[in-house]
Design a protein around this motif. Sequence first.
Motif, PDB file in Angstrom:
ATOM      1  N   ILE A   1      14.111 -12.348   8.756  1.00 39.95           N
ATOM      2  CA  ILE A   1      12.692 -12.239   8.450  1.00 39.95           C
ATOM      3  C   ILE A   1      11.962 -11.550   9.601  1.00 39.95           C
ATOM      4  N   LEU A   2      11.239 -10.486   9.271  1.00 40.78           N
ATOM      5  CA  LEU A   2      10.436  -9.754  10.245  1.00 40.78           C
ATOM      6  C   LEU A   2       9.012 -10.287  10.277  1.00 40.78           C
ATOM      7  N   VAL A   3       8.496 -10.592   9.095  1.00 39.34           N
ATOM      8  CA  VAL A   3       7.120 -11.051   8.924  1.00 39.34           C
ATOM      9  C   VAL A   3       7.133 -12.173   7.896  1.00 39.34           C
ATOM     10  N   ARG A   4       6.435 -13.239   8.191  1.00 39.02           N
ATOM     11  CA  ARG A   4       6.379 -14.382   7.263  1.00 39.02           C
ATOM     12  C   ARG A   4       5.185 -14.255   6.322  1.00 39.02           C
ATOM     13  N   GLN A   5       5.345 -14.814   5.131  1.00 38.93           N
ATOM     14  CA  GLN A   5       4.256 -14.843   4.164  1.00 38.93           C
ATOM     15  C   GLN A   5       3.007 -15.420   4.830  1.00 38.93           C
ATOM     16  N   GLY A   6       1.876 -14.740   4.662  1.00 40.24           N
ATOM     17  CA  GLY A   6       0.623 -15.190   5.250  1.00 40.24           C
ATOM     18  C   GLY A   6       0.307 -14.579   6.594  1.00 40.24           C
ATOM     19  N   ASP A   7       1.315 -13.988   7.267  1.00 40.31           N
ATOM     20  CA  ASP A   7       1.049 -13.312   8.542  1.00 40.31           C
ATOM     21  C   ASP A   7       0.076 -12.160   8.298  1.00 40.31           C
ATOM     22  N   THR A   8      -0.821 -11.956   9.245  1.00 41.75           N
ATOM     23  CA  THR A   8      -1.807 -10.894   9.100  1.00 41.75           C
ATOM     24  C   THR A   8      -1.491  -9.729  10.023  1.00 41.75           C
ATOM     25  N   GLY A   9      -1.990  -8.577   9.635  1.00 42.89           N
ATOM     26  CA  GLY A   9      -1.818  -7.373  10.416  1.00 42.89           C
ATOM     27  C   GLY A   9      -2.873  -6.359  10.039  1.00 42.89           C
ATOM     28  N   GLU A  10      -2.723  -5.170  10.587  1.00 40.36           N
ATOM     29  CA  GLU A  10      -3.688  -4.095  10.340  1.00 40.36           C
ATOM     30  C   GLU A  10      -2.935  -2.832   9.951  1.00 40.36           C
ATOM     31  N   ILE A  11      -3.434  -2.139   8.957  1.00 40.60           N
ATOM     32  CA  ILE A  11      -2.814  -0.886   8.535  1.00 40.60           C
ATOM     33  C   ILE A  11      -3.084   0.178   9.598  1.00 40.60           C
ATOM     34  N   VAL A  12      -1.997   0.780  10.093  1.00 36.39           N
ATOM     35  CA  VAL A  12      -2.122   1.791  11.136  1.00 36.39           C
ATOM     36  C   VAL A  12      -1.791   3.192  10.620  1.00 36.39           C
ATOM     37  N   GLN A  13      -1.236   3.259   9.413  1.00 37.11           N
ATOM     38  CA  GLN A  13      -0.943   4.565   8.822  1.00 37.11           C
ATOM     39  C   GLN A  13      -0.675   4.378   7.331  1.00 37.11           C
ATOM     40  N   VAL A  14      -1.069   5.368   6.540  1.00 36.17           N
ATOM     41  CA  VAL A  14      -0.788   5.373   5.105  1.00 36.17           C
ATOM     42  C   VAL A  14      -0.002   6.631   4.806  1.00 36.17           C
ATOM     43  N   GLY A  15       1.153   6.458   4.189  1.00 38.85           N
ATOM     44  CA  GLY A  15       1.990   7.602   3.852  1.00 38.85           C
ATOM     45  C   GLY A  15       2.407   7.547   2.400  1.00 38.85           C
ATOM     46  N   THR A  16       3.185   8.526   1.997  1.00 39.45           N
ATOM     47  CA  THR A  16       3.647   8.612   0.615  1.00 39.45           C
ATOM     48  C   THR A  16       5.128   8.942   0.599  1.00 39.45           C
ATOM     49  N   HIS A  17       5.869   8.209  -0.222  1.00 35.07           N
ATOM     50  CA  HIS A  17       7.260   8.556  -0.488  1.00 35.07           C
ATOM     51  C   HIS A  17       7.201   9.582  -1.613  1.00 35.07           C
ATOM     52  N   VAL A  18       7.496  10.832  -1.295  1.00 37.32           N
ATOM     53  CA  VAL A  18       7.271  11.937  -2.214  1.00 37.32           C
ATOM     54  C   VAL A  18       8.109  11.815  -3.488  1.00 37.32           C
ATOM     55  N   GLU A  19       9.370  11.451  -3.368  1.00 39.73           N
ATOM     56  CA  GLU A  19      10.253  11.413  -4.535  1.00 39.73           C
ATOM     57  C   GLU A  19       9.832  10.370  -5.558  1.00 39.73           C
ATOM     58  N   THR A  20       9.291   9.239  -5.084  1.00 41.00           N
ATOM     59  CA  THR A  20       8.903   8.174  -6.016  1.00 41.00           C
ATOM     60  C   THR A  20       7.400   8.092  -6.229  1.00 41.00           C
ATOM     61  N   ASN A  21       6.639   8.959  -5.523  1.00 48.25           N
ATOM     62  CA  ASN A  21       5.190   8.981  -5.673  1.00 48.25           C
ATOM     63  C   ASN A  21       4.591   7.601  -5.383  1.00 48.25           C
ATOM     64  N   THR A  22       5.069   6.985  -4.286  1.00 53.17           N
ATOM     65  CA  THR A  22       4.687   5.622  -3.917  1.00 53.17           C
ATOM     66  C   THR A  22       4.021   5.619  -2.548  1.00 53.17           C
ATOM     67  N   PHE A  23       2.922   4.872  -2.425  1.00 53.74           N
ATOM     68  CA  PHE A  23       2.283   4.725  -1.116  1.00 53.74           C
ATOM     69  C   PHE A  23       3.079   3.758  -0.255  1.00 53.74           C
ATOM     70  N   ILE A  24       3.198   4.098   1.021  1.00 54.55           N
ATOM     71  CA  ILE A  24       3.839   3.221   1.989  1.00 54.55           C
ATOM     72  C   ILE A  24       2.828   2.992   3.108  1.00 54.55           C
ATOM     73  N   TYR A  25       2.610   1.737   3.436  1.00 53.82           N
ATOM     74  CA  TYR A  25       1.625   1.354   4.432  1.00 53.82           C
ATOM     75  C   TYR A  25       2.343   0.867   5.682  1.00 53.82           C
ATOM     76  N   MET A  26       2.049   1.489   6.806  1.00 54.48           N
ATOM     77  CA  MET A  26       2.592   1.029   8.073  1.00 54.48           C
ATOM     78  C   MET A  26       1.612  -0.019   8.596  1.00 54.48           C
ATOM     79  N   VAL A  27       2.090  -1.263   8.707  1.00 54.27           N
ATOM     80  CA  VAL A  27       1.234  -2.377   9.098  1.00 54.27           C
ATOM     81  C   VAL A  27       1.718  -2.933  10.425  1.00 54.27           C
ATOM     82  N   GLU A  28       0.793  -3.041  11.381  1.00 59.26           N
ATOM     83  CA  GLU A  28       1.118  -3.626  12.675  1.00 59.26           C
ATOM     84  C   GLU A  28       0.883  -5.128  12.592  1.00 59.26           C
ATOM     85  N   PHE A  29       1.965  -5.874  12.673  1.00 60.62           N
ATOM     86  CA  PHE A  29       1.934  -7.325  12.683  1.00 60.62           C
ATOM     87  C   PHE A  29       2.235  -7.804  14.095  1.00 60.62           C
TER      88      PHE A  29
END
Length: 80
Positions: A35-63
């Motif tokens: 486990i890297l992060v537990r349910q309920g842990d808070t963080g802040e989004i530091v970058q928003v990217g996109t996985h081009v092949e699946t057209n999915t947003f990926i959020y880089m969150v600093e915990f």
Amino acid sequence: MIDLAEPKFQWGQPVQAVADLCNDGSYPDVAAEEILVRQGDTGEIVQVGTHVETNTFIYMVEFHKDRVVGCLEDEIAAVL
């Protein structure tokens, strides 16, 4: 060309994990499936990217002020 929807979360937004987030192999210094992060842990989004092949947003969150974890929209929720 594929049009993307707007991301649900924005840079700088506080969020929390909605489930335990485990190492998928992205962190070689951490055991697989640990486990890297537990349910309920808070963080802040530091970058928003996109996985081009699946057209999915990926959020880089600093915990925990020292660990940045890539999250999908269904793995985080806005902190109100």
